[in-house]
Design an enzyme around this catalytic site. Structure first.
Site, short mmCIF file in Angstrom:
data_model
loop_
_atom_site.label_atom_id
_atom_site.label_comp_id
_atom_site.label_asym_id
_atom_site.label_seq_id
_atom_site.Cartn_x
_atom_site.Cartn_y
_atom_site.Cartn_z
CG HIS A 1 1.68 16.36 14.80
ND1 HIS A 1 2.36 16.58 15.98
CD2 HIS A 1 2.45 16.88 13.81
CE1 HIS A 1 3.49 17.23 15.71
NE2 HIS A 1 3.57 17.42 14.41
CG HIS B 1 1.83 21.62 21.86
ND1 HIS B 1 0.69 21.18 22.47
CD2 HIS B 1 2.11 20.73 20.89
CE1 HIS B 1 0.30 20.06 21.88
NE2 HIS B 1 1.14 19.76 20.92
CG HIS C 1 1.67 12.24 17.06
ND1 HIS C 1 0.34 12.23 17.37
CD2 HIS C 1 2.10 13.50 17.37
CE1 HIS C 1 -0.02 13.41 17.85
NE2 HIS C 1 1.04 14.21 17.87
CG ASN D 1 -1.76 -1.12 1.46
OD1 ASN D 1 -2.69 -1.32 0.70
ND2 ASN D 1 -1.46 -1.94 2.45
CG HIS E 1 4.50 20.41 16.75
ND1 HIS E 1 3.77 20.59 15.60
CD2 HIS E 1 3.58 20.13 17.73
CE1 HIS E 1 2.47 20.43 15.85
NE2 HIS E 1 2.34 20.17 17.14
MN MN Z 1 1.44 16.42 18.06
#
Ligand code: MN
Length: 262
Positions: free
Chosen positions: A74, A212, A78, A67, A84
């Protein structure tokens, strides 16, 4: 008979063979049904995982099945690389993460009872300090794995993101806790069971998306949509995580396993 092998790796392979060290899969199965984060409509959206069949032992390829796939970086279980977030702009991309960082000790902080009561539960520095008092300091260069019970919802986009008219309601950390973990705690990253390291309501925090913002800004990592944290010991596991080495990538789907000693 050859002499018995000695050394740490010989002991490890013997322990794996006799089951005294178990390998636990922490990874969500990756399919078109794997839940993905959904941002407000004015923003770009991540892709679901999709398979496109090339051949399946047929006239497109008589002896082979394979495939192509399409996926967000993300999507599913992950890894978040420092680049990021804008705070980590210019930091490591996912292919540049030192491989030694991919095999590290991990501890599990279980707040699933609190999160069952309150889906907007936010971990605080005092919670981590209390946990350290009961157990041991967070591991130097290791992972803080934050158990919320959210893996039980991972077969359903709706239950996983738990959104209502005010947005998603999933647990996370307070801004001060995220700052402390990123700037003061000795860990290299935070692993969670939810769709991202930040709480569902973190768009409204100051700063927005503090996990983050602070983790990436301090060159640390995120690891999301983990499963089976409930089967890990509170301390003493070794996390092995293998994000795809996407050159310049901001993250990647990853296989995450833990070595657990019985
Ligand atoms: Mn993420």
């Amino acid at each position: 008979m050859p002499p018995p092998k000695t050394g740490v790796l010989a002991a490890l392979t013997a322990a794996l063979a006799d089951g005294s060290v178990e390998v636990v899969d922490l990874t969500a199965p990756l399919s078109s049904g794997t839940p993905v984060i959904q941002l407000p409509p004015e923003f770009g959206q991540t892709a679901r995982f999709e398979l496109e069949e090339i051949s399946a032992y047929d006239d497109r390829g008589p002896a082979w099945y394979w495939n192509n796939f399409r996926s967000g970086e993300h999507t599913g279980t992950h890894f978040d690389a420092p680049n990021h977030w804008v705070t980590g702009r210019g930091g490591l991309d996912v292919a540049s993460v030192p491989v030694g960082h991919l095999v590290r000790p991990a501890v599990v902080l279980d707040f699933s009872a609190q999160c069952a009561e309150n889906p907007d539960f936010l971990l605080e520095v005092d919670d981590i300090r209390a946990w350290e008092g009961q157990h041991e300091p967070l591991p130097e260069g290791g992972w803080l794995l934050y158990r919320t019970g959210w893996d039980a919802r991972s077969d359903s986009q709706e239950r996983f993101t738990n959104a209502d008219e005010t947005g998603p309601h999933t647990p996370g950390m307070s801004p001060e806790c995220a700052r402390w973990v990123a700037e003061e705690a000795p860990v290299i990253g935070v692993g969670v069971e939810t769709v991202g390291t930040d709480a569902g309501t973190a768009h409204s925090f100051d700063p927005a998306f503090p996990c983050h913002s602070f983790l990436m800004g301090n060159g640390k990592y995120g690891l999301t949509q983990l499963q089976n944290l409930a089967t890990l010991p509170v301390t003493g596991a070794v996390l092995v995580v293998g994000p795809l080495p996407i050159v310049t990538g901001s993250g990647a789907p990853a296989r995450a396993v833990a070595l657990v000693e019985h």
